[in-house]
Write an enzyme that holds these catalytic residues in place. Structure first.
Site, PDB file in Angstrom:
ATOM      1  N   LYS A 189      41.357  63.924  20.741  1.00  0.00           N
ATOM      2  CA  LYS A 189      42.331  64.882  20.780  1.00  0.00           C
ATOM      3  C   LYS A 189      42.490  65.629  19.452  1.00  0.00           C
ATOM      4  O   LYS A 189      42.384  66.696  19.061  1.00  0.00           O
ATOM      5  CB  LYS A 189      43.644  64.349  21.331  1.00  0.00           C
ATOM      6  CG  LYS A 189      44.697  65.428  21.220  1.00  0.00           C
ATOM      7  CD  LYS A 189      46.107  64.756  21.700  1.00  0.00           C
ATOM      8  CE  LYS A 189      47.046  63.902  20.813  1.00  0.00           C
ATOM      9  NZ  LYS A 189      47.676  64.811  19.994  1.00  0.00           N
ATOM     10  N   ASN A 190      42.880  64.825  18.213  1.00  0.00           N
ATOM     11  CA  ASN A 190      43.112  65.243  17.246  1.00  0.00           C
ATOM     12  C   ASN A 190      41.947  65.902  16.382  1.00  0.00           C
ATOM     13  O   ASN A 190      42.394  66.340  15.296  1.00  0.00           O
ATOM     14  CB  ASN A 190      44.010  63.940  16.354  1.00  0.00           C
ATOM     15  CG  ASN A 190      45.135  63.914  16.814  1.00  0.00           C
ATOM     16  OD1 ASN A 190      45.735  64.407  17.618  1.00  0.00           O
ATOM     17  ND2 ASN A 190      45.957  62.709  16.270  1.00  0.00           N
ATOM     18  N   CYS A 223      60.418  67.644  15.995  1.00  0.00           N
ATOM     19  CA  CYS A 223      60.311  66.764  17.265  1.00  0.00           C
ATOM     20  C   CYS A 223      60.764  65.552  17.059  1.00  0.00           C
ATOM     21  O   CYS A 223      60.856  65.080  15.922  1.00  0.00           O
ATOM     22  CB  CYS A 223      58.483  66.754  17.316  1.00  0.00           C
ATOM     23  SG  CYS A 223      57.597  65.729  16.394  1.00  0.00           S
ATOM     24  N   ARG A 247      59.307  66.733  10.639  1.00  0.00           N
ATOM     25  CA  ARG A 247      57.860  67.499  10.568  1.00  0.00           C
ATOM     26  C   ARG A 247      57.596  69.157  10.250  1.00  0.00           C
ATOM     27  O   ARG A 247      57.252  70.053  11.153  1.00  0.00           O
ATOM     28  CB  ARG A 247      57.064  67.489  11.986  1.00  0.00           C
ATOM     29  CG  ARG A 247      57.056  65.973  12.144  1.00  0.00           C
ATOM     30  CD  ARG A 247      56.255  65.852  13.709  1.00  0.00           C
ATOM     31  NE  ARG A 247      54.893  65.671  13.256  1.00  0.00           N
ATOM     32  CZ  ARG A 247      54.144  65.396  14.468  1.00  0.00           C
ATOM     33  NH1 ARG A 247      54.207  65.045  15.489  1.00  0.00           N
ATOM     34  NH2 ARG A 247      52.495  65.433  14.217  1.00  0.00           N
ATOM     35  N   ASP A 272      49.867  56.294  14.044  1.00  0.00           N
ATOM     36  CA  ASP A 272      49.536  56.442  15.524  1.00  0.00           C
ATOM     37  C   ASP A 272      49.358  55.069  16.248  1.00  0.00           C
ATOM     38  O   ASP A 272      49.268  55.076  17.463  1.00  0.00           O
ATOM     39  CB  ASP A 272      48.655  57.306  15.645  1.00  0.00           C
ATOM     40  CG  ASP A 272      48.880  58.941  15.472  1.00  0.00           C
ATOM     41  OD1 ASP A 272      50.115  59.018  15.145  1.00  0.00           O
ATOM     42  OD2 ASP A 272      48.120  60.094  15.473  1.00  0.00           O
ATOM     43  N   ARG A 302      49.746  64.111  27.401  1.00  0.00           N
ATOM     44  CA  ARG A 302      49.491  64.772  26.271  1.00  0.00           C
ATOM     45  C   ARG A 302      48.386  64.278  25.487  1.00  0.00           C
ATOM     46  O   ARG A 302      47.507  65.107  24.746  1.00  0.00           O
ATOM     47  CB  ARG A 302      50.507  65.006  25.349  1.00  0.00           C
ATOM     48  CG  ARG A 302      51.762  65.872  25.723  1.00  0.00           C
ATOM     49  CD  ARG A 302      52.701  66.020  24.708  1.00  0.00           C
ATOM     50  NE  ARG A 302      52.012  66.272  23.281  1.00  0.00           N
ATOM     51  CZ  ARG A 302      52.421  65.890  21.894  1.00  0.00           C
ATOM     52  NH1 ARG A 302      53.578  64.873  21.966  1.00  0.00           N
ATOM     53  NH2 ARG A 302      51.648  65.981  21.272  1.00  0.00           N
TER      54      ARG A 302
HETATM   55  C1  UD1 Z   1      48.782  64.526  12.467  1.00  0.00           C
HETATM   56  C2  UD1 Z   1      48.271  64.052  13.821  1.00  0.00           C
HETATM   57  C3  UD1 Z   1      49.363  62.995  14.036  1.00  0.00           C
HETATM   58  C4  UD1 Z   1      49.389  61.866  13.177  1.00  0.00           C
HETATM   59  C5  UD1 Z   1      49.727  62.549  11.606  1.00  0.00           C
HETATM   60  C6  UD1 Z   1      49.681  61.406  10.812  1.00  0.00           C
HETATM   61  C7  UD1 Z   1      46.976  65.815  14.690  1.00  0.00           C
HETATM   62  C8  UD1 Z   1      47.161  66.936  15.996  1.00  0.00           C
HETATM   63  N1  UD1 Z   1      48.200  65.180  14.649  1.00  0.00           N
HETATM   64  O1  UD1 Z   1      49.729  65.263  12.643  1.00  0.00           O
HETATM   65  O2  UD1 Z   1      48.823  62.573  15.450  1.00  0.00           O
HETATM   66  O3  UD1 Z   1      50.522  61.059  13.495  1.00  0.00           O
HETATM   67  O4  UD1 Z   1      48.741  63.462  11.452  1.00  0.00           O
HETATM   68  O5  UD1 Z   1      48.686  60.801  10.546  1.00  0.00           O
HETATM   69  O6  UD1 Z   1      46.201  65.904  14.370  1.00  0.00           O
HETATM   70  N2  UD1 Z   1      54.809  67.101   6.203  1.00  0.00           N
HETATM   71  C9  UD1 Z   1      55.503  67.853   5.288  1.00  0.00           C
HETATM   72  N3  UD1 Z   1      55.227  69.159   5.353  1.00  0.00           N
HETATM   73  C10 UD1 Z   1      54.215  69.502   6.023  1.00  0.00           C
HETATM   74  C11 UD1 Z   1      53.315  68.891   6.821  1.00  0.00           C
HETATM   75  C12 UD1 Z   1      53.645  67.581   6.815  1.00  0.00           C
HETATM   76  O7  UD1 Z   1      56.385  67.351   4.883  1.00  0.00           O
HETATM   77  O8  UD1 Z   1      53.961  70.986   5.830  1.00  0.00           O
HETATM   78  C13 UD1 Z   1      54.861  65.559   6.451  1.00  0.00           C
HETATM   79  C14 UD1 Z   1      55.365  65.188   7.780  1.00  0.00           C
HETATM   80  O9  UD1 Z   1      56.787  65.576   8.027  1.00  0.00           O
HETATM   81  C15 UD1 Z   1      55.019  63.722   7.683  1.00  0.00           C
HETATM   82  C16 UD1 Z   1      53.597  63.642   6.851  1.00  0.00           C
HETATM   83  O10 UD1 Z   1      53.735  64.776   6.122  1.00  0.00           O
HETATM   84  O11 UD1 Z   1      56.053  62.840   7.483  1.00  0.00           O
HETATM   85  C17 UD1 Z   1      52.415  63.490   7.624  1.00  0.00           C
HETATM   86  O12 UD1 Z   1      52.217  64.575   8.336  1.00  0.00           O
HETATM   87  P1  UD1 Z   1      51.042  65.392   8.561  1.00  0.00           P
HETATM   88  O13 UD1 Z   1      49.698  64.465   8.206  1.00  0.00           O
HETATM   89  O14 UD1 Z   1      50.999  66.608   8.463  1.00  0.00           O
HETATM   90  O15 UD1 Z   1      50.965  65.188  10.298  1.00  0.00           O
HETATM   91  P2  UD1 Z   1      50.414  66.241  11.287  1.00  0.00           P
HETATM   92  O16 UD1 Z   1      49.208  66.942  10.886  1.00  0.00           O
HETATM   93  O17 UD1 Z   1      51.569  66.776  11.995  1.00  0.00           O
END
Ligand code: UD1
Length: 418
Positions: free
Chosen positions: A22-23, A118, A123, A307, A399
């Site tokens: 999915k990711n 969320c 996030r 995850d 999901r």
């Molecule tokens: C993706 C995955 C999710 C997984 C996560 C971490 C998808 C669709 N989802 O989520 O399943 O749990 O990676 O491996 O691929 N952060 C910030 N600012 C930002 C973006 C992120 O502070 O602009 C923080 C987040 O709050 C979190 C950390 O960085 O604490 C990592 O998040 P991120 O790697 O961005 O996760 P996602 O891409 O949302």
């Protein structure tokens, strides 16, 4: 509201075929905006994918779905498109924000709803916007929307992410392929799903090189011809079923995977005493007794994935001694703990660390799922628990897990949906 009823303590044997990721599919779908025509195979038809399809259709892409064949065909031959991602389609699935990079590259503007917080943490998307601004996009936030513009096109830049983010790396990549000149992205996420996105982008004609945590992108011309891509397997689904095997497996085979991608997870499970025999594309898990405690932290890939934290915690309840798991990625990702405790688990939380004492006999209860991975951890706990468990709010599971009950039932689990 739908729920799962699980009768625990049933030994599981058979073969589970792992679905596509999915990711990996979600950013590849966002990247399809850049192309003329795409045929994707091994797509998991889970709720988040349907939400992304709805978003792409709203934007103006033609989408043909063949769920039986796991195939998705997309076409984007329009000059003018709806460069908007509305709140209703982004609020349930954060990955909607990934269309920002592609829209800016191809149409030089985008209006994308802020995904908001969320259950597992705030996030934010500041790192996404940080990278896009460095590439020259003008960005403002208005009425809950990110309004981005690059009327004269994006410009290549050197960008070092202050912390590692999967989504921000993906959005930056999607924007950088259209930026003039050369872009260097540093301190990038290098999850296998990002490597799959890069493979896909290269098929579209993009010039990308990965050097450890650095990704170099040169301005690219997108191919006019149709591109075929097979999505990588879902390593989180594979890890989840590996843990199922460790909990209640007698002889469980996991197939349709690339073992080397999950070697760290296999190493950790073996260290806990799980009996695993792996080959290149499948793994055999045998009945495991006398599980040992482990101390572990979640980290960006190649570290242990956040995850799989909730699922591993269930295994820890069956291991002898005090195991510890530190959650380094999300600030509020222990919401499964109170529910697991209601089933008899002994877990204490100290800041970012969950301390799990085992082995404990888990017993069935009525529990409530709070997010995708927390939900599946409750299913795992139910499989190893005595008596019946009712897992409520399973829309979270839908999901991200394709045919969960079907796959488990085929291997003798007693599980039904009401
Ligand atoms: C993706 C995955 C999710 C997984 C996560 C971490 C998808 C669709 N989802 O989520 O399943 O749990 O990676 O491996 O691929 N952060 C910030 N600012 C930002 C973006 C992120 O502070 O602009 C923080 C987040 O709050 C979190 C950390 O960085 O604490 C990592 O998040 P991120 O790697 O961005 O996760 P996602 O891409 O949302």
């Amino acid at each position: 509201m739908k729920k799962l009823i699980i009768e625990g303590k049933k030994e599981i044997s058979g073969t589970i075929s792992i679905s596509g990721s999915k990711n990996a599919s979600l950013p590849i779908l966002a990247a399809s905006i850049l192309s003329k025509a795409v045929k994707l195979s091994n797509v998991p038809f889970v709720k988040d994918i349907f939400t992304m399809i709805e978003l792409l259709k709203f934007i103006g892409l033609k989408v043909k779905v063949q769920p039986n064949k796991k195939i998705l065909e997309l076409e984007n031959k329009k000059r003018n498109i709806n460069t908007l991602a509305p709140y209703r389609l982004v609020k349930t699935m954060r990955a909607g924000v990934l269309v920002l990079g592609s829209l800016l590259t191809k149409y030089k503007k985008a209006k994308v709803s802020l995904p908001g917080g969320c259950a597992i943490g705030t996030r934010p998307v500041d790192l996404h916007l940080f990278a896009l601004k460095k590439l020259g996009a003008k960005i403002k936030i208005k009425d809950g929307y990110i309004i981005a513009e690059a009327s004269r096109g994006l410009l290549g830049a050197k960008i070092k992410f202050p912390s590692i983010s999967v989504g921000a790396t993906e959005n930056a990549l999607l924007a950088a392929v259209g930026a003039k000149g050369k872009t260097e992205l540093m301190n990038c996420a290098i999850e296998p799903e990002i490597i799959d996105l890069v493979k896909f982008l290269k098929k579209l004609g993009c010039k990308i090189k990965i050097l450890k945590r650095k990704i170099i992108v040169n301005q690219s011309t997108i191919s006019e011809s149709k591109v075929n891509h097979r999505v990588i397997f879902d390593r989180i689904e594979a890890g989840t079923y590996l843990i199922v095997g460790a909990l209640v497996g007698k002889k469980l085979i996991i197939k349709n995977i690339e073992t080397k991608i999950i070697r760290n997870e296999i190493f950790i499970l073996k260290k806990m005493g799980v009996k695993i025999i792996s080959s290149k594309n499948s793994i055999l898990i045998l009945r495991s007794k006398n599980l040992k405690r482990i101390l572990i932290s979640t980290k960006p890939y190649p570290g242990f994935p956040t995850d799989l934290q909730a699922q591993l915690m269930v295994l820890m309840t069956q291991a002898k001694g005090r195991s510890k798991i530190k959650e380094n990625i999300f600030e509020n990702r222990f919401m499964h703990v109170p529910e697991l405790k209601r089933m008899g688990a002994k877990i204490d939380i100290k800041n970012k660390i969950a301390i799990v004492s085992g082995p404990t006999r888990l017993t069935g209860a009525e529990v409530m799922a709070t997010d995708l991975r927390a939900s599946v951890s409750l299913v795992l706990a139910a499989l190893v628990a005595e008596n019946k468990t009712v897992v409520n709010r399973i829309y979270h599971l839908d999901r991200g897990y394709e045919f969960l009950e079907k796959k488990l039932k085929k291997c003798n689990a007693e599980i039904k949906r009401l």
